[in-house]
Structure formats: structure tokens, C-alpha cells
Design a protein around this motif. Structure first.
Motif, PDB file in Angstrom:
ATOM      1  N   UNK A  45      30.144 -31.609  11.130  1.00  0.00           N
ATOM      2  CA  UNK A  45      29.874 -31.041  12.446  1.00  0.00           C
ATOM      3  C   UNK A  45      28.397 -31.285  12.774  1.00  0.00           C
ATOM      4  N   UNK A  46      28.143 -31.862  13.955  1.00  0.00           N
ATOM      5  CA  UNK A  46      26.796 -32.183  14.401  1.00  0.00           C
ATOM      6  C   UNK A  46      26.535 -31.487  15.729  1.00  0.00           C
ATOM      7  N   UNK A  71      25.205 -28.847  23.322  1.00  0.00           N
ATOM      8  CA  UNK A  71      24.612 -27.573  23.742  1.00  0.00           C
ATOM      9  C   UNK A  71      23.688 -27.840  24.925  1.00  0.00           C
ATOM     10  N   UNK A  72      23.918 -27.130  26.042  1.00  0.00           N
ATOM     11  CA  UNK A  72      23.101 -27.299  27.244  1.00  0.00           C
ATOM     12  C   UNK A  72      22.116 -26.141  27.346  1.00  0.00           C
ATOM     13  N   UNK A  73      20.836 -26.437  27.152  1.00  0.00           N
ATOM     14  CA  UNK A  73      19.785 -25.414  27.244  1.00  0.00           C
ATOM     15  C   UNK A  73      19.019 -25.517  28.557  1.00  0.00           C
ATOM     16  N   UNK A  74      19.500 -26.378  29.460  1.00  0.00           N
ATOM     17  CA  UNK A  74      18.860 -26.502  30.767  1.00  0.00           C
ATOM     18  C   UNK A  74      19.474 -25.500  31.742  1.00  0.00           C
ATOM     19  N   UNK A  86      35.631 -43.202  26.280  1.00  0.00           N
ATOM     20  CA  UNK A  86      36.221 -42.570  25.096  1.00  0.00           C
ATOM     21  C   UNK A  86      35.984 -41.056  25.063  1.00  0.00           C
ATOM     22  N   UNK A  87      35.014 -40.554  25.811  1.00  0.00           N
ATOM     23  CA  UNK A  87      34.834 -39.107  25.951  1.00  0.00           C
ATOM     24  C   UNK A  87      34.100 -38.795  27.244  1.00  0.00           C
ATOM     25  N   UNK A  88      34.327 -37.578  27.737  1.00  0.00           N
ATOM     26  CA  UNK A  88      33.652 -37.074  28.934  1.00  0.00           C
ATOM     27  C   UNK A  88      33.561 -35.561  28.774  1.00  0.00           C
ATOM     28  N   UNK A  89      32.414 -35.113  28.297  1.00  0.00           N
ATOM     29  CA  UNK A  89      32.204 -33.695  28.013  1.00  0.00           C
ATOM     30  C   UNK A  89      31.342 -33.102  29.117  1.00  0.00           C
ATOM     31  N   UNK A  96      28.046 -24.379  25.488  1.00  0.00           N
ATOM     32  CA  UNK A  96      28.238 -25.475  24.538  1.00  0.00           C
ATOM     33  C   UNK A  96      29.711 -25.865  24.531  1.00  0.00           C
ATOM     34  N   UNK A  97      29.963 -27.127  24.209  1.00  0.00           N
ATOM     35  CA  UNK A  97      31.317 -27.659  24.164  1.00  0.00           C
ATOM     36  C   UNK A  97      31.440 -28.524  22.906  1.00  0.00           C
ATOM     37  N   UNK A  98      32.539 -28.331  22.165  1.00  0.00           N
ATOM     38  CA  UNK A  98      32.807 -29.128  20.964  1.00  0.00           C
ATOM     39  C   UNK A  98      33.724 -30.294  21.298  1.00  0.00           C
ATOM     40  N   UNK A  99      33.510 -31.391  20.596  1.00  0.00           N
ATOM     41  CA  UNK A  99      34.297 -32.600  20.819  1.00  0.00           C
ATOM     42  C   UNK A  99      34.532 -33.280  19.467  1.00  0.00           C
TER      43      UNK A  99
END
Length: 126
Positions: A45-46, A71-74, A86-89, A96-99
Motif C-alpha cells: 500500500x502506497x 490524498x488531497x490536502x488542497x 487505466x485509472x481515473x481517481x 482520500x481515495x484508494x485504488x
């Protein structure tokens, strides 16, 4: 049946076979359960932090099956959108969102709201 102290000749044979059968069963069972190949390491996990309108340090050693927590700290929403789709988070401010990483390769990504925010994620196959 009367016990004469002598071993019954028919009882010796089956006991020997049973002992041999037990050894063979044990040998086969331990051989069958031994792994044929080395196991893959457990998924890692990163975390990637979005702050000051940029992506933070990107992890190295990412493999397919690993998890990335964005993680969005803005104070504004951001995305991590792969150019190869391949991804769109999408991550709201303060969230925060895990992928789970599903594709190997050098994956360029950016924020659709802030195109100057970009990075490249290096992902190895398992």
C-alpha cells in the motif's frame, strides 16, 4: 479367540503394509503441499499526497495488485487520470481515495482540473 502369545501370521503382513502405506501417504502429502514456485509477495500500500497544486513523491517499486491511496490536502478537488485510461481517481478536497493498480507499464497521469499537475507511475507486473 485365545491369545497364545504368538503373533498371528496374517496380522504381521497387513501391519507392515499399513506402515508402508502410511509412510507413502505422508511422503505424497508433504510433496503435494510444497509450493512448486515461489509465492508472490503480499500486495503493498502506497500513499500519494496532492498538495500545493502538485502530486507529491511518487512511490517506486509499485506492482500490479498494489494499492495507491491518493490524498488531497488542497482546498480544491483533484483527479489522478491516466492518459492510457487505466485509472481515473477523483478526490475531493480533504479526502482520500484508494485504488488497486491493475495495469503494468509506465503510466502517465494528470489532473483533469489542473493539467499542469502530472506525473508518471512506473508499475511492474507481478
Amino acid at each position: 479367540m485365545q491369545d497364545t502369545g504368538k503373533a498371528h501370521p496374517l496380522r504381521r503382513g497387513p501391519l507392515r503394509i499399513s506402515g508402508a502405506a502410511a509412510l507413502l501417504t505422508f511422503a505424497l502429502a508433504t510433496t503435494a503441499t510444497a509450493p512448486a514456485t515461489a509465492r508472490s509477495p503480499a500486495p503493498q500500500k502506497y500513499t500519494v499526497v496532492m498538495a500545493n497544486m502538485s502530486f507529491g513523491k511518487l512511490p517506486g517499486g509499485v506492482k500490479v495488485g498494489d494499492t495507491i491511496v491518493w490524498v488531497n490536502r488542497d482546498s480544491v478537488p483533484h483527479t489522478a487520470t491516466a492518459r492510457n485510461k487505466s485509472f481515473d481517481v477523483r478526490v475531493q478536497q480533504g479526502q482520500s481515495v484508494s485504488m488497486v493498480v491493475k495495469k503494468a507499464g509506465s503510466i502517465a497521469f494528470y489532473c483533469i482540473y489542473h493539467p499542469a499537475m502530472r506525473g508518471t507511475l512506473a508499475v511492474a507486473a507481478q
